[in-house]
Scaffold this motif. Structure first.
Motif, short mmCIF file in Angstrom:
data_model
loop_
_atom_site.label_atom_id
_atom_site.label_comp_id
_atom_site.label_asym_id
_atom_site.label_seq_id
_atom_site.Cartn_x
_atom_site.Cartn_y
_atom_site.Cartn_z
N HIS A 84 0.83 -1.20 0.00
CA HIS A 84 0.00 0.00 0.00
C HIS A 84 0.86 1.25 0.00
CE1 HIS A 84 -3.15 -2.76 2.04
NE2 HIS A 84 -3.14 -2.92 0.73
N HIS A 85 0.20 2.42 0.08
CA HIS A 85 0.96 3.67 0.01
C HIS A 85 0.55 4.66 1.08
CE1 HIS A 85 1.39 1.87 -4.00
NE2 HIS A 85 2.61 2.34 -3.92
N PHE A 86 1.53 5.44 1.46
CA PHE A 86 1.32 6.45 2.50
C PHE A 86 1.71 7.81 1.95
CE2 PHE A 86 2.53 9.12 6.01
CZ PHE A 86 1.68 8.78 7.05
N HIS A 87 0.90 8.81 2.24
CA HIS A 87 1.20 10.16 1.78
C HIS A 87 1.31 11.07 2.99
CE1 HIS A 87 -0.11 13.85 -0.85
NE2 HIS A 87 1.10 13.97 -0.36
N CYS A 88 2.50 11.64 3.19
CA CYS A 88 2.72 12.52 4.35
C CYS A 88 2.20 13.92 4.04
CB CYS A 88 4.21 12.60 4.70
SG CYS A 88 4.53 13.70 6.10
N ARG A 89 1.31 14.40 4.91
CA ARG A 89 0.70 15.71 4.68
C ARG A 89 1.65 16.85 5.00
NH1 ARG A 89 -4.84 13.57 7.34
NH2 ARG A 89 -6.07 13.36 5.44
N ARG A 90 2.70 16.55 5.73
CA ARG A 90 3.64 17.61 6.10
C ARG A 90 4.66 17.86 4.99
NH1 ARG A 90 4.31 19.05 12.14
NH2 ARG A 90 2.59 17.88 13.08
N CYS A 91 5.34 16.80 4.57
CA CYS A 91 6.42 16.98 3.58
C CYS A 91 5.95 16.64 2.17
CB CYS A 91 7.64 16.15 3.95
SG CYS A 91 7.34 14.37 3.97
N ASP A 92 4.71 16.15 2.06
CA ASP A 92 4.11 15.85 0.76
C ASP A 92 4.80 14.70 0.02
OD1 ASP A 92 2.04 16.45 -1.08
OD2 ASP A 92 3.51 17.37 -2.40
N ARG A 93 5.58 13.92 0.73
CA ARG A 93 6.23 12.78 0.07
C ARG A 93 5.36 11.53 0.19
NH1 ARG A 93 12.03 12.36 2.81
NH2 ARG A 93 10.66 12.49 4.63
N ALA A 94 5.49 10.66 -0.81
CA ALA A 94 4.78 9.38 -0.79
C ALA A 94 5.74 8.27 -0.38
CB ALA A 94 4.18 9.09 -2.16
N PHE A 95 5.21 7.25 0.29
CA PHE A 95 6.03 6.12 0.72
C PHE A 95 5.33 4.82 0.40
CE2 PHE A 95 6.98 9.72 3.40
CZ PHE A 95 8.36 9.70 3.54
#
Lengths: 126, 126
Positions: B79-90
């Motif tokens: 699955h995928h994670f999107h950080c709302r702070r740095c806007d990076r996807a993981f």
DNA sequence: GTCGTTGCAAAGCCTTTGCAGGGAA
DNA sequence: TTCCCTGCAAAGGCTTTGCAACGAC
């Protein structure tokens, strides 16, 4: 925000969502609304959908497999299903997402779940 | 499909993905690759990403919250994670999706899960 | 020397915006 | 009558395509 006027165009768009009860793309809305108002223009659809979202009547969502869709705003968190046969999107009530999905070190505040497969109607047809 | 040639542009794009190890947007790839090849053009990035997907080295995904991204092709479902702070996807390894997500009448063949929140790095910074 | 690749510019799509006429209130 | 809304056309933003020059092999 000023109150929206009741034009034939807006009424047609409202009627479309009230009758189909599932998420629709701009093109789907345009096509269905034109059955009532033949002159309906894409710009009018875009503007009305935008206003309806601002008013809280619609919600804008993005399906990875189908792009941007609009649906009647729900109170409860729910997921979405995209039928590969008929290409229609559906709302799926309830959320069975396991909390163990949260990976170590990551702070999970929200999530989206999208299911893909065959809808009940297409299962029968198959 | 003919084998791709090794140009400085393609090498730079490959290096970007090998080093960052997370899903990247076209703009992110362009910006990072330009650190190696200043003349890099968006069209070149689009063409190379397309070829790399065809070759099976990259995978194209769509995050509802961030649009189209490319990532190194994985063997396992994840699955995928999107950080709302740095806007990076993981990328998040593993899949804890409950089977009870399947709604009655619907035949679920596949799914996507997207998590939103704060990544480990941003949690520390907070 | 070949022919795949690149940069630049033009073309495509989809969505938004500008504008004058039309219509709701 | 007022001024919001609509249709049409133009403008934007992103992605793809055409083309001549370049460069990998």
């Amino acid at each position: 925000m000023t109150k929206m006027r009741h034009t034939p165009q807006r009424n047609a768009i409202e009627a479309v969502f009230s009758s189909v009860q599932r998420p629709l793309s701009v093109d789907e809305v345009l096509e269905l609304a034109r059955e009532q108002v033949k002159s309906m223009d894409p710009a009018t659809v875009y503007r009305n959908l935008g206003r309806m979202v601002e008013e809280g009547w619609l919600e804008r969502i993005t399906l990875p497999s189908k792009g941007v869709l609009y649906e009647l705003k729900q109170k409860a968190h729910h997921h979405h299903f995209h039928c590969r046969r008929c290409d229609r999107a559906f709302e799926i009530q309830g959320c069975g997402l396991s909390p163990k999905l949260a990976p170590p070190g990551f702070l999970v505040e929200d999530h989206d779940v999208f299911l893909y497969g065959t809808c009940p109607e297409c299962v029968k047809t198959a």
